[in-house]
Design an enzyme around this catalytic site. Structure first.
Site, PDB file in Angstrom:
ATOM      1  N   SER A 142       0.771  -1.419   0.148  1.00 49.87           N
ATOM      2  CA  SER A 142       0.083  -0.075  -0.046  1.00 49.87           C
ATOM      3  C   SER A 142       0.843   1.287  -0.012  1.00 49.87           C
ATOM      4  O   SER A 142       2.055   1.024   0.266  1.00 49.87           O
ATOM      5  CB  SER A 142      -0.875  -0.068   1.146  1.00 49.87           C
ATOM      6  OG  SER A 142      -1.409   1.524   1.357  1.00 49.87           O
TER       7      SER A 142
ATOM      8  N   TYR B  87      -2.998  -0.453   9.998  1.00 48.72           N
ATOM      9  CA  TYR B  87      -3.042  -0.447   8.486  1.00 48.72           C
ATOM     10  C   TYR B  87      -1.549  -0.209   8.129  1.00 48.72           C
ATOM     11  O   TYR B  87      -0.775  -0.763   7.288  1.00 48.72           O
ATOM     12  CB  TYR B  87      -3.907   0.077   7.983  1.00 48.72           C
ATOM     13  CG  TYR B  87      -4.197  -0.310   6.402  1.00 48.72           C
ATOM     14  CD1 TYR B  87      -4.905  -1.297   5.841  1.00 48.72           C
ATOM     15  CD2 TYR B  87      -3.650   0.616   5.385  1.00 48.72           C
ATOM     16  CE1 TYR B  87      -5.039  -1.496   4.572  1.00 48.72           C
ATOM     17  CE2 TYR B  87      -3.824   0.259   4.038  1.00 48.72           C
ATOM     18  CZ  TYR B  87      -4.389  -0.636   3.724  1.00 48.72           C
ATOM     19  OH  TYR B  87      -4.691  -0.829   2.403  1.00 48.72           O
TER      20      TYR B  87
HETATM   21  P1  NAP Z   1     -12.176  -4.846  -0.661  1.00 50.37           P
HETATM   22  O1  NAP Z   1     -12.877  -4.875  -1.985  1.00 50.37           O
HETATM   23  O2  NAP Z   1     -12.520  -4.434   0.677  1.00 50.37           O
HETATM   24  O3  NAP Z   1     -11.691  -6.331  -0.497  1.00 50.37           O
HETATM   25  C1  NAP Z   1     -11.093  -7.072   0.533  1.00 50.37           C
HETATM   26  C2  NAP Z   1     -10.952  -8.657   0.230  1.00 50.37           C
HETATM   27  O4  NAP Z   1     -10.073  -9.099   1.582  1.00 50.37           O
HETATM   28  C3  NAP Z   1     -12.112  -9.370  -0.025  1.00 50.37           C
HETATM   29  O5  NAP Z   1     -11.846 -10.026  -1.170  1.00 50.37           O
HETATM   30  C4  NAP Z   1     -12.261 -10.093   1.085  1.00 50.37           C
HETATM   31  O6  NAP Z   1     -12.959 -11.258   0.908  1.00 50.37           O
HETATM   32  C5  NAP Z   1     -10.904 -10.245   1.691  1.00 50.37           C
HETATM   33  N1  NAP Z   1     -10.859 -10.505   3.334  1.00 50.37           N
HETATM   34  C6  NAP Z   1     -11.273  -9.351   4.157  1.00 50.37           C
HETATM   35  N2  NAP Z   1     -11.453  -9.848   5.309  1.00 50.37           N
HETATM   36  C7  NAP Z   1     -11.060 -11.403   5.246  1.00 50.37           C
HETATM   37  C8  NAP Z   1     -11.080 -12.416   5.920  1.00 50.37           C
HETATM   38  N3  NAP Z   1     -11.259 -12.348   7.233  1.00 50.37           N
HETATM   39  N4  NAP Z   1     -10.735 -13.570   5.654  1.00 50.37           N
HETATM   40  C9  NAP Z   1     -10.451 -13.881   4.350  1.00 50.37           C
HETATM   41  N5  NAP Z   1     -10.435 -12.840   3.298  1.00 50.37           N
HETATM   42  C10 NAP Z   1     -10.853 -11.651   3.635  1.00 50.37           C
HETATM   43  O7  NAP Z   1     -10.423  -4.156  -0.752  1.00 50.37           O
HETATM   44  P2  NAP Z   1      -9.568  -4.111  -2.028  1.00 50.37           P
HETATM   45  O8  NAP Z   1      -9.326  -2.241  -2.129  1.00 50.37           O
HETATM   46  O9  NAP Z   1      -9.722  -5.073  -3.245  1.00 50.37           O
HETATM   47  O10 NAP Z   1      -8.057  -4.622  -0.993  1.00 50.37           O
HETATM   48  C11 NAP Z   1      -7.454  -5.880  -1.417  1.00 50.37           C
HETATM   49  C12 NAP Z   1      -6.105  -5.351  -1.144  1.00 50.37           C
HETATM   50  O11 NAP Z   1      -5.437  -4.258  -1.607  1.00 50.37           O
HETATM   51  C13 NAP Z   1      -5.930  -5.207   0.313  1.00 50.37           C
HETATM   52  O12 NAP Z   1      -4.786  -5.708   0.912  1.00 50.37           O
HETATM   53  C14 NAP Z   1      -5.786  -3.705   0.596  1.00 50.37           C
HETATM   54  O13 NAP Z   1      -5.246  -3.250   2.010  1.00 50.37           O
HETATM   55  C15 NAP Z   1      -5.073  -3.549  -0.702  1.00 50.37           C
HETATM   56  N6  NAP Z   1      -5.056  -1.996  -1.014  1.00 50.37           N
HETATM   57  C16 NAP Z   1      -5.989  -1.258  -1.415  1.00 50.37           C
HETATM   58  C17 NAP Z   1      -6.171  -0.262  -1.949  1.00 50.37           C
HETATM   59  C18 NAP Z   1      -7.266   0.522  -2.666  1.00 50.37           C
HETATM   60  O14 NAP Z   1      -7.274   1.646  -2.951  1.00 50.37           O
HETATM   61  N7  NAP Z   1      -8.463  -0.138  -2.822  1.00 50.37           N
HETATM   62  C19 NAP Z   1      -5.022   0.727  -2.027  1.00 50.37           C
HETATM   63  C20 NAP Z   1      -3.817  -0.014  -1.362  1.00 50.37           C
HETATM   64  C21 NAP Z   1      -3.862  -1.508  -0.955  1.00 50.37           C
HETATM   65  P3  NAP Z   1     -14.516 -11.401   0.611  1.00 50.37           P
HETATM   66  O15 NAP Z   1     -14.931 -10.818  -0.514  1.00 50.37           O
HETATM   67  O16 NAP Z   1     -14.747 -12.929   0.628  1.00 50.37           O
HETATM   68  O17 NAP Z   1     -15.051 -11.068   1.824  1.00 50.37           O
END
Ligand code: NAP
Length: 255
Positions: free
Chosen positions: A147, A160
């Protein structure tokens, strides 16, 4: 092999956590577009991703696990399940992650532990289990989803920032140990991307416009923006890339 052939992933198997939505879904579909079969770890959903992957003619195996409470044994079993269902393991993408926002002065121990467990501890022990398979195969690709908060502190997200900064450190530590074994460990640091993870920021007009004003590309990222870097780091095209944390952020960190 031409450079474009080096990006091809036919016959390879990728294990992707958080496969059902957001970045994990786009990364899994990108890997499948490049030819990989997908073992997808999910908590609440996987069906839409399964539909997209199988429509590309690739295999998809769903594996349910709650990473908040998973033991290290259960994490190792996930790797075993992927290998027994799809025959091998070439690529691991540690994407699943949560963000729990509260001012640091009020931050609870339960929220701290949950974020560290899902975003850092599970990524390390899944990497360990995957590497044990990859070492025997003589090669493998591990991609951590870091991130901007691997570099910056953020606001109201101390756990985080700790987890993602830690994940950057783990990326480099594992690369130092495993590069000589044929395993590439690298991280992608996405910028601000439109997913459920950033829903609260998108919905806050002040934060949303202040974020946008700092992005040189002039727009928030979309999940598909991650596909290119993911396929690169998963493929032979990145064989000499080790321990890197590569930004896909519309220029944010260069500002
Ligand atoms: P998201 O849409 O909120 O998706 C989160 C994902 O994590 C979902 O697939 C969810 O599974 C899974 N997850 C959450 N809690 C879990 C648990 N207890 N057990 C198993 N799986 C779990 O977020 P995203 O933006 O795609 O994030 C994905 C990654 O990118 C994360 O590591 C986040 O920190 C990182 N990131 C995101 C951004 C951004 O701007 N969006 C920026 C930097 C980094 P389910 O769908 O099955 O619930």
């Amino acid at each position: 092999m031409t450079i474009l052939d080096q990006f091809r992933l036919e016959g390879q198997v990728a294990l992707v956590t958080g496969v059902g939505r957001g970045l994990g879904q786009a990364m899994a579909v990108g890997l499948a577009e490049a030819g990989a079969d997908i073992a997808g770890v999910y908590h609440t959903r996987y069906e839409d991703t399964e539909t997209q992957v199988t429509a590309l003619g690739r295999r998809f195996v769903p594996i349910q696990l709650d990473l908040r409470s998973a033991s290290t044994e259960q994490l190792a079993q996930v790797v075993d399940q992927a290998v027994s269902a799809l025959g091998r393991l070439d690529i691991l993408v540690n994407n699943a992650g949560i963000v729990l926002r509260t001012p640091a002065i009020d931050y609870s121990e339960a929220d701290w532990d949950a974020v560290l467990q899902v975003n850092l501890k599970s990524a390390f022990f899944l990497s360990q289990a995957a590497a044990r398979v990859m070492v025997k195969q003589g090669r493998g690709k591990i991609i951590q989803v870091a991130s901007l908060l691997s570099f910056q502190g953020g606001i109201y997200v101390p756990s985080y920032a700790a987890a993602k900064s830690g994940l950057a450190g783990v990326t480099k530590a594992l690369a130092n140990e495993w590069a000589a074994l044929g395993i590439n460990v690298n991280a992608i640091a996405p910028g601000y991307v439109r997913t459920d993870n950033t829903a609260a920021l998108q919905a806050d007009p002040e934060r949303s416009s202040s974020i946008l004003s700092r992005i040189p590309a002039g727009r928030w990222g979309e999940p598909d923006d991650l596909k290119g870097m993911t396929v690169f780091l998963a493929s032979a095209a990145s064989d000499y890339v080790h321990g890197a944390i590569l930004n896909v952020d519309g220029g944010w960190m260069g500002r």
